[in-house]
Motif scaffolding. Structure first.
Motif, PDB file in Angstrom:
ATOM      1  N   UNK A   1       0.819  -1.205   0.000  1.00 59.90           N
ATOM      2  CA  UNK A   1       0.000   0.000   0.000  1.00 59.90           C
ATOM      3  C   UNK A   1       0.862   1.268   0.000  1.00 59.90           C
ATOM      4  N   UNK A   2       2.103   1.106  -0.403  1.00 64.42           N
ATOM      5  CA  UNK A   2       3.028   2.247  -0.430  1.00 64.42           C
ATOM      6  C   UNK A   2       2.540   3.365  -1.343  1.00 64.42           C
ATOM      7  N   UNK A   3       1.729   3.014  -2.349  1.00 60.54           N
ATOM      8  CA  UNK A   3       1.248   4.016  -3.304  1.00 60.54           C
ATOM      9  C   UNK A   3       0.267   5.006  -2.678  1.00 60.54           C
ATOM     10  N   UNK A   4      -0.122   4.778  -1.416  1.00 59.31           N
ATOM     11  CA  UNK A   4      -0.961   5.760  -0.739  1.00 59.31           C
ATOM     12  C   UNK A   4      -0.260   7.108  -0.643  1.00 59.31           C
ATOM     13  N   UNK A   5       1.070   7.095  -0.593  1.00 62.74           N
ATOM     14  CA  UNK A   5       1.851   8.331  -0.548  1.00 62.74           C
ATOM     15  C   UNK A   5       2.402   8.598  -1.944  1.00 62.74           C
ATOM     16  N   UNK A   6       1.933   9.645  -2.561  1.00 67.02           N
ATOM     17  CA  UNK A   6       2.318   9.967  -3.933  1.00 67.02           C
ATOM     18  C   UNK A   6       3.375  11.064  -3.969  1.00 67.02           C
ATOM     19  N   UNK A   7       4.315  10.931  -4.883  1.00 70.30           N
ATOM     20  CA  UNK A   7       5.316  11.968  -5.121  1.00 70.30           C
ATOM     21  C   UNK A   7       4.809  12.929  -6.187  1.00 70.30           C
ATOM     22  N   UNK A   8       4.872  14.207  -5.909  1.00 69.96           N
ATOM     23  CA  UNK A   8       4.554  15.232  -6.909  1.00 69.96           C
ATOM     24  C   UNK A   8       5.894  15.819  -7.340  1.00 69.96           C
ATOM     25  N   UNK A   9       6.345  15.438  -8.481  1.00 63.57           N
ATOM     26  CA  UNK A   9       7.702  15.717  -8.926  1.00 63.57           C
ATOM     27  C   UNK A   9       8.043  17.200  -8.852  1.00 63.57           C
ATOM     28  N   UNK A  10       9.178  17.479  -8.224  1.00 60.12           N
ATOM     29  CA  UNK A  10       9.671  18.841  -8.124  1.00 60.12           C
ATOM     30  C   UNK A  10       9.010  19.664  -7.036  1.00 60.12           C
ATOM     31  N   UNK A  11       8.028  19.088  -6.338  1.00 60.58           N
ATOM     32  CA  UNK A  11       7.298  19.865  -5.338  1.00 60.58           C
ATOM     33  C   UNK A  11       7.298  19.177  -3.980  1.00 60.58           C
ATOM     34  N   UNK A  12       6.721  17.984  -3.898  1.00 60.18           N
ATOM     35  CA  UNK A  12       6.666  17.329  -2.596  1.00 60.18           C
ATOM     36  C   UNK A  12       5.829  16.077  -2.634  1.00 60.18           C
ATOM     37  N   UNK A  13       4.889  15.950  -1.691  1.00 60.93           N
ATOM     38  CA  UNK A  13       4.130  14.710  -1.540  1.00 60.93           C
ATOM     39  C   UNK A  13       2.668  14.999  -1.220  1.00 60.93           C
ATOM     40  N   UNK A  14       1.829  13.987  -1.484  1.00 62.80           N
ATOM     41  CA  UNK A  14       0.434  14.053  -1.072  1.00 62.80           C
ATOM     42  C   UNK A  14      -0.068  12.641  -0.777  1.00 62.80           C
ATOM     43  N   UNK A  15      -1.108  12.565   0.028  1.00 62.26           N
ATOM     44  CA  UNK A  15      -1.793  11.310   0.294  1.00 62.26           C
ATOM     45  C   UNK A  15      -2.826  11.126  -0.805  1.00 62.26           C
ATOM     46  N   UNK A  16      -2.837   9.980  -1.440  1.00 54.86           N
ATOM     47  CA  UNK A  16      -3.723   9.774  -2.593  1.00 54.86           C
ATOM     48  C   UNK A  16      -5.191   9.917  -2.201  1.00 54.86           C
TER      49      UNK A  16
END
Length: 232
Positions: A213-228
């Motif tokens: 379930x690692x994909x629950x945390x998404x990378x927003x390239x060049x900016x940061x992260x979000x929870x899906x």
């Protein structure tokens, strides 16, 4: 019923008319302004459910308007979606740091715009503060902020204090993009000697513990992260 009022601050008349027409057709009550100051006045008067804010405005630009909205007790809780042209990554990062909830890149499709507006409006129920949530449930994930426990599909996660704080902040705001600096400010000891890339290390550790379930945390390239927002 939650408010469906949306204030659009956009200086290009053709784009403003297209946004107004399509959001109205989807059931929103839309008011538009072509200058930042006029938009601020509208927001204060209408108390909308959301502000759609162009970055490139005559006079006071979108970043300045966002800063003003988020520093005013009367308007700080109103979600803001920034509208930006491609190649303005630094402005996006700055805007998110000022408290904007999301961003959309020009040119954009109407379906995407409507979906983003709906997603941001439904994230936080009216008259509630995500920080007051004791039990956060996001699909297979549960975070108990009182007992300081987290579990995935009922199995406890062994998290460090920093990892727990990071996961809590992200899970409290599904779909919202956080810059590394924002996550540092919310989760790290202010006296600690840290850099923004420390966040990457902690995110990798959390993902490893989340397993498939690692994909629950998404990378927003060049900016940061979000929870899906897709919890499946």
């Amino acid at each position: 019923m939650p408010s469906t009022k949306v204030v659009v601050i956009e200086d290009e008349e053709d784009i403003l008319k297209v946004i107004e027409y399509n959001l109205n057709r989807e059931g929103f009550q839309v008011r538009g302004a072509r200058r930042g100051e006029d938009g601020l006045e509208l927001v204060r008067k209408e108390s909308p459910a959301l502000v759609l804010l162009d970055l490139m405005l005559p006079g006071r630009d979108g970043l300045d308007i966002c800063r003003t909205l988020k520093s005013d007790e009367l308007t700080r809780s109103i979600p803001v979606i920034m509208v930006t042209a491609k190649g303005e990554e630094s402005d996006v990062v700055l805007g998110l740091g000022l408290g904007a909830d999301d961003y959309i890149v020009k040119p954009f499709g109407i379906k995407e715009l409507v979906a983003r507006v709906r997603a941001v409006i439904r994230r936080v129920p009216p008259d509630s503060d995500p920080a007051d949530q004791e039990l956060i449930v996001r699909g297979p994930l549960q975070v108990d902020t009182v007992r300081l426990r987290a579990s995935i599909l009922g199995e406890s996660l062994t998290l460090t204090a920093t990892e727990f704080r990071l996961l809590t902040v992200l899970a409290q705001h599904p779909g919202r993009v956080f810059t590394r600096d924002q996550l540092l400010n919310r989760t790290m000891n202010p006296d600690a000697a840290v850099v923004d890339r420390n966040i990457d290390v902690h995110i990798r550790a959390i993902r490893k513990k989340l397993g498939d379930r690692a994909a629950l945390l998404e990378t927003v390239r060049g900016i940061g992260y979000r929870f899906t927002e897709r919890y499946g």
